[in-house]
Write an enzyme that holds these catalytic residues in place. Sequence first.
Site, PDB file in Angstrom:
ATOM      1  N   GLU A 133      13.616 -21.761  16.463  1.00 22.55           N
ATOM      2  CA  GLU A 133      13.852 -22.280  17.735  1.00 22.55           C
ATOM      3  C   GLU A 133      13.139 -23.495  18.190  1.00 22.55           C
ATOM      4  OE1 GLU A 133      14.363 -23.811  21.449  1.00 22.55           O
ATOM      5  OE2 GLU A 133      12.714 -22.354  21.023  1.00 22.55           O
ATOM      6  N   ASP A 137      10.662 -16.917  16.221  1.00 23.61           N
ATOM      7  CA  ASP A 137       9.565 -17.683  16.006  1.00 23.61           C
ATOM      8  C   ASP A 137       8.455 -17.980  16.827  1.00 23.61           C
ATOM      9  OD1 ASP A 137      11.444 -19.432  17.140  1.00 23.61           O
ATOM     10  OD2 ASP A 137      10.773 -21.152  16.538  1.00 23.61           O
TER      11      ASP A 137
HETATM   12 ZN   LIG Z   1       9.296 -22.556  23.320  1.00 24.47          ZN
HETATM   13 ZN   LIG Z   2      11.224 -20.167  23.657  1.00 19.77          ZN
END
Ligand SMILES: [Zn+2]
Ligand SMILES: [Zn+2]
Length: 391
Positions: free
Chosen positions: A134, A76
């Site tokens: 994440e 991401d």
């Molecule tokens: Zn980051």
């Molecule tokens: Zn990262």
Amino acid sequence: MTDNDVYELDRMVRLRHDLHRYPELGFEEVRTSAIVAAELAEAGIVVDRGLGGTGVVGTLRVGEGGRRIALRADMDALAMPELDETRPYRSTVPGKMHACGHDGHTVMLLAAARHLARSRTFSGTVHFVFQPAEEGRGGAKRMIEDGFFDRFPLDAVYGLHNMPGLDPDQIAVVAGPQLASSDSWTATFNGVGTHGAKPHLGRDAITAAAQFLSVLHTVVARRIDPLEPAVVSACALEGGNFAALNVIPDVVRVGGTARAYSALVRDQLEHEIGQLADGIAKTFGIIAEYQFIRRIPPVINHADAAARALRAAIDVVGQSRVITDFPPSTAGDDFAFFGAEVPGAYVWLGNGPATEGALHHNGRYDFCDRAILTGARYWTALVEGELPVSP
Ligand SMILES: [Zn+2]
Ligand SMILES: [Zn+2]
């Protein structure tokens, strides 16, 4: 064969730039995950999609070896504009950019997976995990809730993050705590609102909250072992109305964050903050509602997994380029959810000098393409060392 042939480097650099051009936020990695799945499938790797929405797991089984490991990358980007106007492959999506280098993480794991699918120089099972979301959106947790460990039972899991300030041929491997837990808490003081001129007719939640804030930092100073790092911060305060400065409000809310590097200290922070809120409220004859929201556990490298990671790092860059005393970070990474289930190790790969604009989550940040080779070789060495052909 050159490294370029072994790891398709030119192609992987082009792919990295392509991912950088089209950043996608957590759980929206539709284009990225389709590219990842296609790259894996084309190399003959079994592909499972849909875990955690846009998650992709590639599986490679070779030989008779019974050991099973997972290597994890995140896909991401961040909701922030890219500020570098001159970068030829800068983000084409307004307000989104790869400012944490996850485009590089994705490509390094792909390069290693495709190489291992050709070389087959190991015996056992590798799962290449491409995780969504994440950056604070809970991708690892979603993958696990979707049955990751039921479908892919593991003996060990490995993670990697780029790190400015280290050279692209340097890897830091340290056993023990790497990243802090990242949790939120709120304390709501429920008093009895009244006229500001007649405080004795109510129960003042403002004064209770003020007392609570004045003793909050005794949690770290007086309750936590001085040799154990911990952070408690109040980051939000809400109560009353500046248009009604003669009204004592019913309710005052305080909220903040708590960080720790061990499960024990994390439990202590949860308990102690709540006990203070409750005790102060009782002192004032009111009630406090307390909530501690567990977001991300700490990343703690398992001794055995860290030793295996260290051997792989030394194989790739040599002893002198491996750092074993790198300090832990108060940031968090939800790799922790994988590492909480099975032995895990999370290492730092150099991303070049930490000059101005070269820090994570900065609008000018960029993954260093020279690190792709080091990262791909590290993943490969880890698999070959973890799953040897003749144990
Ligand atoms: Zn980051
Ligand atoms: Zn990262």
